[in-house]
Design an enzyme around this catalytic site. Structure first.
Site, PDB file in Angstrom:
ATOM      1  N   GLY A 267       0.791  -1.213   0.000  1.00 54.63           N
ATOM      2  CA  GLY A 267       0.000   0.000   0.000  1.00 54.63           C
ATOM      3  C   GLY A 267       0.827   1.268   0.000  1.00 54.63           C
ATOM      4  O   GLY A 267       0.382   2.299  -0.507  1.00 54.63           O
ATOM      5  N   MET A 268       2.044   1.218   0.536  1.00 55.90           N
ATOM      6  CA  MET A 268       2.855   2.423   0.676  1.00 55.90           C
ATOM      7  C   MET A 268       4.113   2.421  -0.173  1.00 55.90           C
ATOM      8  O   MET A 268       4.759   3.458  -0.323  1.00 55.90           O
ATOM      9  CB  MET A 268       3.266   2.601   2.152  1.00 55.90           C
TER      10      MET A 268
ATOM     11  N   ASP B 260       9.740  -6.009   6.657  1.00 56.74           N
ATOM     12  CA  ASP B 260       8.723  -4.952   6.706  1.00 56.74           C
ATOM     13  C   ASP B 260       8.421  -4.477   8.128  1.00 56.74           C
ATOM     14  O   ASP B 260       7.449  -4.893   8.755  1.00 56.74           O
ATOM     15  CB  ASP B 260       7.431  -5.395   6.018  1.00 56.74           C
TER      16      ASP B 260
ATOM     17  N   ASP C 230       3.144  -6.386  12.660  1.00 57.17           N
ATOM     18  CA  ASP C 230       2.558  -6.798  11.385  1.00 57.17           C
ATOM     19  C   ASP C 230       3.114  -8.151  10.949  1.00 57.17           C
ATOM     20  O   ASP C 230       3.552  -8.325   9.811  1.00 57.17           O
ATOM     21  CB  ASP C 230       2.820  -5.740  10.309  1.00 57.17           C
TER      22      ASP C 230
ATOM     23  N   LYS D 180       2.775 -11.463   9.477  1.00 58.34           N
ATOM     24  CA  LYS D 180       1.833 -12.124   8.564  1.00 58.34           C
ATOM     25  C   LYS D 180       2.640 -12.866   7.501  1.00 58.34           C
ATOM     26  O   LYS D 180       3.839 -12.577   7.304  1.00 58.34           O
ATOM     27  CB  LYS D 180       0.903 -11.100   7.906  1.00 58.34           C
TER      28      LYS D 180
END
Length: 453
Positions: free
Chosen positions: A23-24, A162, A139, A141
């Site tokens: 997204g970024m 990340d 985060d 995942k």
């Protein structure tokens, strides 16, 4: 709209292929022309250049620059691209991890318990390291877990990446009461409520990831808000068929109250013990297969299949396997004392090869599918003459032909001359077709016996 980036950054990094996009930011493979090595470059999108997002980017840089652990990706450099003066863009130069991320791996064939234990242990060690430095990842995942493949090792090593929304000591960025940050499907209950977070939040997310490795399904799927709220109302379902030690570990990691979850160091210890236990079970199974070679050969003789004529039924099964898996070659093989006999050989004009170089001889030592997706880099196959010499094999997937009493006679395998992935449906199809081969062999034996009686 996706930004078009220059071919060179700081006259040093040659930007090449897109690896992934979030997204970024977008991540590219690039070459460091100064040092002559490939790297990964994360370039933030133009819309990430307002003050809060610049602070977020700087926070990720600060976190990565302070970390040095084998389970964490390494930050090499940071820079700012000023090609467009009004839109400066921060980019990170990181270690390039060869391999797939865990999300991509889970979308393929099922994982063994031993592999899950090894991945969990790698990640728990990484979390123990960052938690000891006051860092909370926030985060965890599958898409943020890279599986690094090393030619000198027999398995992929899990690496955590990340840190864009991580919390760390002395940061100006603190958790804002009532705000939820992270990926909905992997939020801890306290994260979903927007509360202050500690290491236990990462432990919960790791528990969800390990559970998904076992089940192949996300525990809390769906749209972000319903997914986030679901964990406040119920615990994720843990399969009853899991070993008691795994059920206990996952249930404690996934406790809704953070104070009821084990400390990170205890999770490291538990997963280390799981690796030892699963490795022992795997070796015992392999030892059993090796020690029972005379019994396996007795089964080959019992089915009386080595000297039988060509069989159209097996040819049709091999042709179907090749077509469904979109490969040029499919083989029904039987492994004898010193030879591998091809009872059907779709796409290959060959009836036998010596046992030693044949990958089928390795595949029958497996309790399930044996897959080599890129034989040029896989340590199990890269030195094999079928790979290194003129034949040029680069992909192999074999499912053992297993008798009713558990002996592997040979394989149904598919082969390609280019590296490729195999999907879970393709492996299930191969497994079903291998079972059909064994059913045919048993039926033919019964027919021959009936004809003689």
């Amino acid at each position: 709209m996706t930004t078009q980036f220059p071919k060179f950054l700081e006259a040093r990094y040659r930007v090449k292929d897109l690896i992934g996009r979030g997204g970024m930011a977008s991540v590219y493979r690039a070459t460091d022309e100064r040092l002559g090595r490939d790297v990964a470059i994360k370039i933030f999108e133009l819309r990430a250049t307002d003050v809060p997002n610049i602070q977020r980017q700087q926070a990720e840089i600060n976190v990565l620059a302070s970390l040095n652990h084998h389970s964490i990706v390494t930050l090499f450099d940071v820079g700012v691209d000023r090609t467009e003066a009004d839109h400066p863009q921060i980019f990170l130069v990181m270690e390039l991890v060869d391999g797939v991320n865990l999300r991509q791996r889970l979308d393929r064939d099922p994982m063994s318990t031993r592999h899950i234990a090894q991945i969990g242990y790698d990640l728990a060690e990484g979390l123990d390291y960052i938690h000891g430095r006051g860092v909370i990842h926030r985060d965890i995942k599958p898409a943020n877990i890279l599986l690094a493949e090393y030619s000198s090792d027999s398995r992929a090593r899990a690496r955590l990446t990340d840190f864009g929304i991580a919390l760390f000591p002395d940061s100006a960025r603190v958790t804002t009461q009532g705000m939820t940050t992270g990926t909905a499907a992997y939020l801890s209950p306290e994260q979903a409520r927007g509360e202050n977070l500690g290491p236990a939040s990462d432990i919960y997310a790791l528990g969800l990831v390990l559970l998904e490795c076992f089940t192949g399904e996300t525990a809390f799927p769906g749209e972000p808000i319903p997914s986030a709220l679901a964990r406040l109302q119920r615990d994720p379902a843990i399969p009853q068929e899991l070993a008691p030690e795994w059920r206990h570990l996952l249930s404690t990691m996934l406790a809704r109250k953070p104070e009821q979850r084990p400390p990170t160091a205890e999770v490291v210890l538990a997963l280390h013990q799981a690796v030892i236990a699963e490795t022992g079970r795997h070796r015992s199974a392999v030892d059993h297969l090796v020690s029972d070679e005379p019994a396996r050969l007795h089964e080959v003789a019992r089915l009386d299949i080595l000297d039988t004529p060509a069989d159209g039924a097996f040819d049709r099964i091999a042709a179907l396997a090749a077509r469904l898996c979109d490969v040029p070659i499919a083989i029904v093989s039987i492994v004898d004392t010193d030879r591998i006999w091809f009872k059907s050989h779709h796409g290959l004009d060959l009836e036998e090869i010596p046992r030693d170089p044949g990958l089928c001889a390795s595949a029958i030592m497996s309790e399930g599918p044996w897959v080599v997706e890129d034989a040029r880099t896989d340590p199990r196959a890269l030195a094999n003459p079928l790979v290194a010499e003129e034949f040029g094999l680069q992909f192999y997937a074999g499912v053992p032909l297993t008798t009713r009493n558990g002996y592997n006679l040979g394989t149904l395998c598919v082969i390609d001359f280019r590296p490729r992935a195999i999907t879970a449906p393709e492996l299930r199809t191969l497994t079903d077709l291998a079972a059909l081969v064994m059913s045919e062999l048993e039926l033919r034996l019964e027919s021959r016996r009936a004809a003689l009686s």
